[in-house]
Design an enzyme around this catalytic site. Structure first.
Site, PDB file in Angstrom:
ATOM      1  N   THR A  92      30.656 -24.932  10.876  1.00  0.00           N
ATOM      2  CA  THR A  92      29.985 -25.450  12.064  1.00  0.00           C
ATOM      3  C   THR A  92      30.513 -26.831  12.442  1.00  0.00           C
ATOM      4  O   THR A  92      31.009 -27.563  11.580  1.00  0.00           O
ATOM      5  CB  THR A  92      28.463 -25.540  11.793  1.00  0.00           C
ATOM      6  OG1 THR A  92      27.849 -26.334  12.781  1.00  0.00           O
ATOM      7  CG2 THR A  92      28.173 -26.185  10.446  1.00  0.00           C
ATOM      8  N   ASP A  93      30.343 -27.192  13.708  1.00  0.00           N
ATOM      9  CA  ASP A  93      30.703 -28.554  14.124  1.00  0.00           C
ATOM     10  C   ASP A  93      29.701 -29.587  13.607  1.00  0.00           C
ATOM     11  O   ASP A  93      29.961 -30.791  13.666  1.00  0.00           O
ATOM     12  CB  ASP A  93      30.827 -28.650  15.657  1.00  0.00           C
ATOM     13  CG  ASP A  93      29.538 -28.328  16.413  1.00  0.00           C
ATOM     14  OD1 ASP A  93      28.550 -27.897  15.779  1.00  0.00           O
ATOM     15  OD2 ASP A  93      29.522 -28.512  17.651  1.00  0.00           O
ATOM     16  N   GLU A  94      28.555 -29.104  13.087  1.00  0.00           N
ATOM     17  CA  GLU A  94      27.527 -30.046  12.639  1.00  0.00           C
ATOM     18  C   GLU A  94      27.989 -30.871  11.434  1.00  0.00           C
ATOM     19  O   GLU A  94      27.410 -31.913  11.138  1.00  0.00           O
ATOM     20  CB  GLU A  94      26.223 -29.305  12.327  1.00  0.00           C
ATOM     21  CG  GLU A  94      25.726 -28.541  13.542  1.00  0.00           C
ATOM     22  CD  GLU A  94      24.305 -28.009  13.404  1.00  0.00           C
ATOM     23  OE1 GLU A  94      23.508 -28.604  12.672  1.00  0.00           O
ATOM     24  OE2 GLU A  94      24.013 -26.983  14.046  1.00  0.00           O
ATOM     25  N   TYR A 140      21.225 -28.707   6.113  1.00  0.00           N
ATOM     26  CA  TYR A 140      22.087 -27.596   6.520  1.00  0.00           C
ATOM     27  C   TYR A 140      23.535 -28.047   6.666  1.00  0.00           C
ATOM     28  O   TYR A 140      24.447 -27.473   6.062  1.00  0.00           O
ATOM     29  CB  TYR A 140      21.596 -26.996   7.846  1.00  0.00           C
ATOM     30  CG  TYR A 140      22.611 -26.100   8.529  1.00  0.00           C
ATOM     31  CD1 TYR A 140      23.004 -24.897   7.961  1.00  0.00           C
ATOM     32  CD2 TYR A 140      23.202 -26.469   9.748  1.00  0.00           C
ATOM     33  CE1 TYR A 140      23.950 -24.079   8.573  1.00  0.00           C
ATOM     34  CE2 TYR A 140      24.139 -25.659  10.365  1.00  0.00           C
ATOM     35  CZ  TYR A 140      24.522 -24.460   9.773  1.00  0.00           C
ATOM     36  OH  TYR A 140      25.458 -23.667  10.378  1.00  0.00           O
ATOM     37  N   LYS A 168      26.956 -27.061   4.509  1.00  0.00           N
ATOM     38  CA  LYS A 168      28.157 -26.467   5.115  1.00  0.00           C
ATOM     39  C   LYS A 168      29.373 -27.367   4.873  1.00  0.00           C
ATOM     40  O   LYS A 168      30.469 -26.882   4.599  1.00  0.00           O
ATOM     41  CB  LYS A 168      27.958 -26.240   6.619  1.00  0.00           C
ATOM     42  CG  LYS A 168      26.944 -25.153   6.975  1.00  0.00           C
ATOM     43  CD  LYS A 168      27.334 -23.748   6.493  1.00  0.00           C
ATOM     44  CE  LYS A 168      28.529 -23.190   7.231  1.00  0.00           C
ATOM     45  NZ  LYS A 168      28.756 -21.759   6.881  1.00  0.00           N
ATOM     46  N   LEU A 187      16.763 -21.819  19.555  1.00  0.00           N
ATOM     47  CA  LEU A 187      16.285 -22.339  20.844  1.00  0.00           C
ATOM     48  C   LEU A 187      16.359 -21.335  22.000  1.00  0.00           C
ATOM     49  O   LEU A 187      15.356 -21.119  22.702  1.00  0.00           O
ATOM     50  CB  LEU A 187      17.063 -23.619  21.204  1.00  0.00           C
ATOM     51  CG  LEU A 187      16.723 -24.212  22.581  1.00  0.00           C
ATOM     52  CD1 LEU A 187      15.273 -24.702  22.632  1.00  0.00           C
ATOM     53  CD2 LEU A 187      17.682 -25.360  22.931  1.00  0.00           C
TER      54      LEU A 187
HETATM   55  P1  NAD Z   1      22.404 -15.839  10.722  1.00  0.00           P
HETATM   56  O1  NAD Z   1      21.330 -16.639  10.043  1.00  0.00           O
HETATM   57  O2  NAD Z   1      22.084 -15.095  11.966  1.00  0.00           O
HETATM   58  O3  NAD Z   1      22.994 -14.761   9.688  1.00  0.00           O
HETATM   59  C1  NAD Z   1      23.267 -15.079   8.370  1.00  0.00           C
HETATM   60  C2  NAD Z   1      23.463 -13.780   7.590  1.00  0.00           C
HETATM   61  O4  NAD Z   1      23.819 -14.141   6.235  1.00  0.00           O
HETATM   62  C3  NAD Z   1      22.202 -12.914   7.508  1.00  0.00           C
HETATM   63  O5  NAD Z   1      22.516 -11.573   7.789  1.00  0.00           O
HETATM   64  C4  NAD Z   1      21.750 -13.086   6.073  1.00  0.00           C
HETATM   65  O6  NAD Z   1      21.097 -11.938   5.541  1.00  0.00           O
HETATM   66  C5  NAD Z   1      23.047 -13.369   5.360  1.00  0.00           C
HETATM   67  N1  NAD Z   1      22.814 -14.124   4.119  1.00  0.00           N
HETATM   68  C6  NAD Z   1      22.081 -15.264   3.997  1.00  0.00           C
HETATM   69  N2  NAD Z   1      22.029 -15.622   2.700  1.00  0.00           N
HETATM   70  C7  NAD Z   1      22.768 -14.705   2.013  1.00  0.00           C
HETATM   71  C8  NAD Z   1      23.099 -14.553   0.649  1.00  0.00           C
HETATM   72  N3  NAD Z   1      22.635 -15.387  -0.293  1.00  0.00           N
HETATM   73  N4  NAD Z   1      23.909 -13.521   0.291  1.00  0.00           N
HETATM   74  C9  NAD Z   1      24.373 -12.654   1.232  1.00  0.00           C
HETATM   75  N5  NAD Z   1      24.059 -12.743   2.542  1.00  0.00           N
HETATM   76  C10 NAD Z   1      23.260 -13.757   2.911  1.00  0.00           C
HETATM   77  O7  NAD Z   1      23.585 -16.860  10.918  1.00  0.00           O
HETATM   78  P2  NAD Z   1      24.662 -16.944  12.119  1.00  0.00           P
HETATM   79  O8  NAD Z   1      24.093 -17.764  13.206  1.00  0.00           O
HETATM   80  O9  NAD Z   1      25.192 -15.599  12.388  1.00  0.00           O
HETATM   81  O10 NAD Z   1      25.788 -17.833  11.415  1.00  0.00           O
HETATM   82  C11 NAD Z   1      26.824 -17.220  10.655  1.00  0.00           C
HETATM   83  C12 NAD Z   1      27.759 -18.290  10.131  1.00  0.00           C
HETATM   84  O11 NAD Z   1      28.309 -19.018  11.221  1.00  0.00           O
HETATM   85  C13 NAD Z   1      27.090 -19.303   9.217  1.00  0.00           C
HETATM   86  O12 NAD Z   1      27.965 -19.593   8.165  1.00  0.00           O
HETATM   87  C14 NAD Z   1      26.884 -20.515  10.110  1.00  0.00           C
HETATM   88  O13 NAD Z   1      26.909 -21.702   9.348  1.00  0.00           O
HETATM   89  C15 NAD Z   1      28.078 -20.417  11.031  1.00  0.00           C
HETATM   90  N6  NAD Z   1      27.898 -21.013  12.378  1.00  0.00           N
HETATM   91  C16 NAD Z   1      26.821 -20.669  13.140  1.00  0.00           C
HETATM   92  C17 NAD Z   1      26.699 -21.219  14.423  1.00  0.00           C
HETATM   93  C18 NAD Z   1      25.549 -20.832  15.331  1.00  0.00           C
HETATM   94  O14 NAD Z   1      25.418 -21.414  16.408  1.00  0.00           O
HETATM   95  N7  NAD Z   1      24.719 -19.866  14.993  1.00  0.00           N
HETATM   96  C19 NAD Z   1      27.653 -22.106  14.906  1.00  0.00           C
HETATM   97  C20 NAD Z   1      28.741 -22.428  14.088  1.00  0.00           C
HETATM   98  C21 NAD Z   1      28.852 -21.865  12.830  1.00  0.00           C
END
Ligand code: NAD
Length: 347
Positions: free
Chosen positions: A130-132, A157, A161, A197
């Protein structure tokens, strides 16, 4: 390619899987099915001969080792994570376990597989971040996150990351593991879990409930449509340079208040109510340590790999609102999940 994708039952992972199967890749979805998961997200590919599912918790080193060895993928795309900042404020422990230790387990198993296979040059470990991790930007629009921006995570969080990003780089430098990393801005789109959000605003608006804005709503995010992120990730895993990281963003900076007003205007057209939805906007206590601004400079991925977003935030939001209007069964089923609909992370 045979891709092992962790977190494939989540928001972004499921978009990656749907797109990867459409492009002809063989995929293995490795997911623990936490509160944030929904297998419905991959229902459209579940019967494909290209798709397999393994319920594995990445905190379990032995289970991770077994699933990686069993499937021997060409690439691992590691998305599984605890992803909600507000939850990380209330309960940081699981963020450290999944995001840090879980990534360590993934790296160790990937490295063992890669060593056993004689260190194939084409293998990839793609870490999705993430950019965070870069912290908070000043208002000056000329200042954006580049791949060289120093890390400055400010929430449990983002700190978890950032830790995982450092582990991935270390496994490349120390052991030679062929890694690529991506740091992306805020995503939105279909199948977004109804605690974040944008879905909260759409669903509260439809329910006639308050639309909660943290603080004064001036916090700026750089919004990217999830399908564009999924395409960027498949571009990086297939074409990215080993050891390199790529920032991914939509160049769509909006304050939270602007964003919510845009969603309200789209709903006013698509599902007109008795009064404008913006009248439901309510200001609530800010998130502790709420980062003021995120903005991505995506020059590297655009110039080196030829990726750019396909939609503006207004176009993407219109698609997203329509998706939520059309998929009530999906979101209603998730609204009873633990913590959904409650204010979290006020510390
Ligand atoms: P999400 O919360 O929708 O999905 C996460 C998934 O990971 C879920 O299906 C969950 O069951 C699984 N998971 C969680 N803990 C687990 C574990 N211990 N073992 C196996 N599976 C597990 O998240 P997302 O929004 O789809 O984000 C996915 C990735 O992208 C993350 O790594 C996040 O940091 C990164 N990311 C998200 C965003 C955003 O805006 N949502 C932006 C940049 C990066």
């Amino acid at each position: 390619m045979k891709l092992l994708v962790t977190g494939g039952a989540g928001f972004i992972g499921s978009a990656v899987l749907r797109r990867a199967v459409a492009q002809g890749h063989q995929v293995v979805n490795v997911d623990a099915l936490t509160y944030a998961a929904c297998l419905e997200n991959v229902a459209s590919i579940a019967q494909s001969p290209l798709y397999q599912f393994e319920q594995v918790d990445i905190r379990d080193a032995a289970a991770v080792e077994a699933v990686v060895a069993k499937h021997a993928p060409d690439a691992i795309m590691h998305l599984a994570a605890e992803s909600h900042v507000d939850r990380s404020i209330d309960g940081p422990g699981v963020f450290i376990e999944t995001n840090v230790i879980g990534t360590f387990n993934m790296l160790q198993s990937a490295r063992a597989l890669w060593e056993r296979q004689g260190r194939p040059a084409g293998f990839r470990f793609h870490h999705i971040s993430t950019d965070e991790v870069f912290g908070s930007l000043p208002a000056d629009p000329s200042v954006k996150f580049t791949e060289d921006t120093a890390y400055d995570p400010r929430s449990p969080y983002s700190a978890s990351k950032a830790s995982s990003d450092h582990l991935v780089r270390a496994w490349h430098e120390t052991y030679g593991l062929p890694v690529v990393l991506t740091n992306c801005s805020n995503n939105y789109g279909p199948y977004h879990f109804p605690e974040k959000l944008i879905p909260v605003v759409i669903l509260n608006a439809l329910a006639g409930a308050p639309l909660p804005i943290y603080g004064d709503g001036s916090n700026v995010r750089d919004w990217l449509y999830v399908e564009d992120h999924a395409e960027a990730l498949l571009t990086v895993v297939t074409k990215g340079e080993v050891g390199r990281s790529y920032n991914i963003g939509g160049e769509n900076e909006r304050s939270n208040l602007e964003l919510v007003r845009t969603i309200c205007a789209i709903l006013d057209e698509k599902r007109p109510g008795n009064r404008p939805y913006a009248e439901q906007i309510t200001y609530v206590t800010d998130r502790p340590g709420h980062d003021a601004r995120y903005a991505i400079d995506p020059s590297r991925i655009r110039e080196e790999l030829g990726w750019s977003p396909s939609v503006t935030v207004e176009e993407g939001l219109a698609l997203t609102v329509q998706w939520y209007l059309d998929n009530e069964d999906w979101w209603r089923a998730l609204q009873s999940r633990d913590g959904v609909g409650k204010r979290l992370g006020t510390a």
